[in-house]
Design a protein around this motif. Structure first.
Motif, PDB file in Angstrom:
ATOM      1  N   ASP A  66     -25.061 -18.727  -3.103  1.00  0.00           N
ATOM      2  CA  ASP A  66     -24.406 -17.593  -2.455  1.00  0.00           C
ATOM      3  C   ASP A  66     -23.044 -17.271  -3.069  1.00  0.00           C
ATOM      4  N   GLN A  67     -22.613 -18.056  -4.041  1.00  0.00           N
ATOM      5  CA  GLN A  67     -21.281 -17.886  -4.606  1.00  0.00           C
ATOM      6  C   GLN A  67     -21.319 -16.947  -5.819  1.00  0.00           C
ATOM      7  N   SER A  68     -20.146 -16.470  -6.205  1.00  0.00           N
ATOM      8  CA  SER A  68     -20.048 -15.560  -7.344  1.00  0.00           C
ATOM      9  C   SER A  68     -20.336 -16.287  -8.650  1.00  0.00           C
ATOM     10  N   ASP A  69     -20.725 -15.512  -9.650  1.00  0.00           N
ATOM     11  CA  ASP A  69     -20.975 -16.092 -10.964  1.00  0.00           C
ATOM     12  C   ASP A  69     -19.696 -16.694 -11.541  1.00  0.00           C
ATOM     13  N   GLU A  70     -18.559 -16.070 -11.262  1.00  0.00           N
ATOM     14  CA  GLU A  70     -17.289 -16.579 -11.766  1.00  0.00           C
ATOM     15  C   GLU A  70     -16.963 -17.940 -11.171  1.00  0.00           C
ATOM     16  N   LEU A  71     -17.232 -18.115  -9.886  1.00  0.00           N
ATOM     17  CA  LEU A  71     -16.962 -19.406  -9.254  1.00  0.00           C
ATOM     18  C   LEU A  71     -17.894 -20.482  -9.800  1.00  0.00           C
ATOM     19  N   LEU A 154     -20.385 -16.537 -18.923  1.00  0.00           N
ATOM     20  CA  LEU A 154     -20.647 -15.758 -17.722  1.00  0.00           C
ATOM     21  C   LEU A 154     -21.889 -14.898 -17.879  1.00  0.00           C
ATOM     22  N   GLN A 158     -25.034 -14.062 -15.211  1.00  0.00           N
ATOM     23  CA  GLN A 158     -25.321 -12.699 -14.774  1.00  0.00           C
ATOM     24  C   GLN A 158     -26.769 -12.321 -15.053  1.00  0.00           C
ATOM     25  N   ARG A 161     -29.187 -14.252 -12.777  1.00  0.00           N
ATOM     26  CA  ARG A 161     -29.152 -13.714 -11.415  1.00  0.00           C
ATOM     27  C   ARG A 161     -30.165 -12.589 -11.253  1.00  0.00           C
TER      28      ARG A 161
END
Length: 518
Positions: A66-71, A154, A158, A161
């Motif tokens: 559920d977290q961002s790709d950056e995190l 990154l 992406q 995802r």
């Protein structure tokens, strides 16, 4: 950094939590210069931990997917850079009920894994240099639908995802700083389920001597276990215990496993926990280097002996011990690997009926969850500890994997009227059963086998509650050997103290072994 949990008593988190393991996980393999070119604003480990802590307090869990790709990229680059990717075939969504039943060797699944690995390599290949030579290394699990590969960009996250073949992805080796979750940030993480299991001087009021000379724990009468022995001793049932292993120095779980009134059964030990780097690891053996696994195995299946040692709940059951973790909380990448492998090992064995897990972590691991479903989908009855801790008890609820619907969550309560959880036990909506494991007046805990000696030790928390429930299930299944898992579980529910009501914190309440075997 991982904290070794040591405490005077014994029990779980689990989780509470636990012990600083002496081992060291693999360090990041990607240099600052490599990822700075992407102009990605990385999240610091402190910020990641604060987000994890916030999620735990608000929802009781933290889900990497559920977290961002950056995190996630930040977590990767601040750990071992290995991404665990759950996959499925492009034309068929893989449901939880099919995990492990749908072969990862099917052509469609192989194509999905190859597509994911090809994507990672295609994107990262131009960036390879001496500092990222492992970027092309990948591991596809032989039995579970996940693969692992080094990720440093990154763009990979992406594109993954958006890929239909990807079920989830999460960093393999990132470790949360558990000290942040403590009331006193300068205190050590402590737990009733630490890694000490020394013989103890136990008051005679805390046990009774039963033929042919074993010590029966004070709580056995209150749980109906002593009475159930008139009808069942667990004979013919195999219980798998996933924990920290078995001590080679405890005779009751080695050469004297068949002694006294216990006979015709077997004990086996395996080790799935490995040490070393992600791509170059070695198995660390089945021997208990902590103490917790020996204690749990003793609660389940220690023999009804002649020498004054503690007797287990199902003293004629078969026992398989799997050392899947170095301590009670499996928070490192190697420990998650070990626990997942242990579940697959026991899941494959047709003789194993029950799996006992007095271990856990504060939040979910998709890899371990896949392995839990693998074993569950093969008919195993899986008991998991709701959690035991000191500093966390005020706000932490049920821990993983006891939060999963495929497991049966168990916690511990004090003796006496009404329900009062033990001083360090967790409770919550996922709890199915409780076990009396703490004396109201003295806080004494149940007996078990120590690391060595015929003098018993004691063990507390939801750890011992889980092992006790597993032993009771073995008594029921031995009485009704042709039953299915659901029939055994329903009988335990129907004869529990609060049935048919279900308490919001304690489930169906205290188990009643005597009623369950009738």
């Amino acid at each position: 950094m991982k904290y070794l949990i040591r405490n005077q008593i014994f029990g779980l988190i689990v989780l509470a939590l636990i012990v600083v393991s002496c081992q060291t996980e693999e360090q990041p393999q990607v240099s600052q210069s490599e990822y700075s070119q992407e102009e990605v604003q990385l999240v610091s480990s402190h910020e990641i931990d604060q987000l994890i802590l916030k999620s735990l307090k608000e929802s009781g869990d933290f889900i990497w997917a559920d977290q961002s790709d950056e995190l996630i990229l930040s977590a990767l680059l601040q750990s071992d850079s290995v991404l665990t990717i759950g996959y499925q075939s492009a034309d068929k969504e893989l449901t939880n009920a099919r995990i492990g039943l749908e072969s990862v060797g099917q052509p469609q699944m192989q194509q999905a894994a190859s597509k994911i690995i090809g994507l990672v390599r295609r994107i990262q290949k131009p960036q390879q240099n001496a500092n990222s030579r492992m970027v092309d290394e990948s591991l596809v699990h032989a039995d579970l639908p996940f693969l692992e590969v080094k990720v440093s960009t990154l763009e990979v996250l992406q594109q993954l995802r958006a890929l239909g073949e990807v079920r989830y992805f999460e960093p393999r080796g990132y470790e949360f700083d558990y000290s942040l979750a403590m009331d006193n940030p300068y205190a050590r993480i402590t737990s009733d389920s630490g890694c000490e299991n020394e013989p103890q001087s136990i008051p005679s009021s805390d046990y009774s001597i039963i033929a042919p000379g074993a010590k029966s724990s004070w709580n056995y009468d209150q749980m109906g276990i002593s009475q159930a022995w008139n009808q069942s001793s667990g004979a013919g049932i195999t219980v798998g215990v996933i924990d920290t292993g078995l001590s080679p120095d405890q005779a009751m779980l080695n050469g004297s496993f068949n002694s006294g009134a216990s006979s015709g059964r077997s004990v086996q030990r395996f080790g799935t926990y490995q040490t070393g780097l992600w791509w170059w690891k070695k198995y660390d053996g089945p021997h208990d280097q902590c103490g917790h696994g020996t204690a749990m195995a003793g609660v389940v299946a220690a023999p009804r002996n002649t020498v004054g040692n503690a007797v287990g709940v199902a003293y004629n059951s078969n026992l398989i011990s799997v050392r899947g973790t170095s301590d009670v909380i499996f928070n490192s990448g190697n420990e998650k690997d070990g626990v997942a492998e242990a579940l697959v090992l026991l899941g494959k064995r047709s003789d194993v009926k029950i799996i006992s897990m007095s271990i856990g972590d504060l939040f979910s691991s998709a890899k371990v969850a896949d392995a839990v479903r693998y074993a569950h989908n093969r008919g195993k009855l899986i008991f998991a500890a709701a959690g035991t801790s000191t500093s966390f008890t005020n706000w932490v609820g049920v821990i993983f994997p006891a939060t999963m619907p495929e497991t049966v969550a168990v916690t511990g309560v004090k003796e006496g009227n009404g329900y009062q959880r033990c001083d360090t036990c967790h409770s919550g909506a996922q709890v199915e059963f409780t076990v009396i494991m703490e004396r109201a007046s003295t806080n004494s805990k149940p007996l078990t086998t120590a690391l060595y000696s015929n003098t018993p030790s004691t063990v507390g928390g939801s750890s011992v509650a889980t092992a006790t429930a597993s032993g009771i299930a073995a008594l029921v299944w031995a009485k009704y050997p042709n039953w299915t898992r659901d029939q055994v579980l329903n009988k335990m529910r129907n004869t529990a103290d609060l049935y048919p009501s279900k308490n919001a914190q304690y489930g169906y309440g205290n188990l009643n072994a005597a009623a369950a075997v009738n």
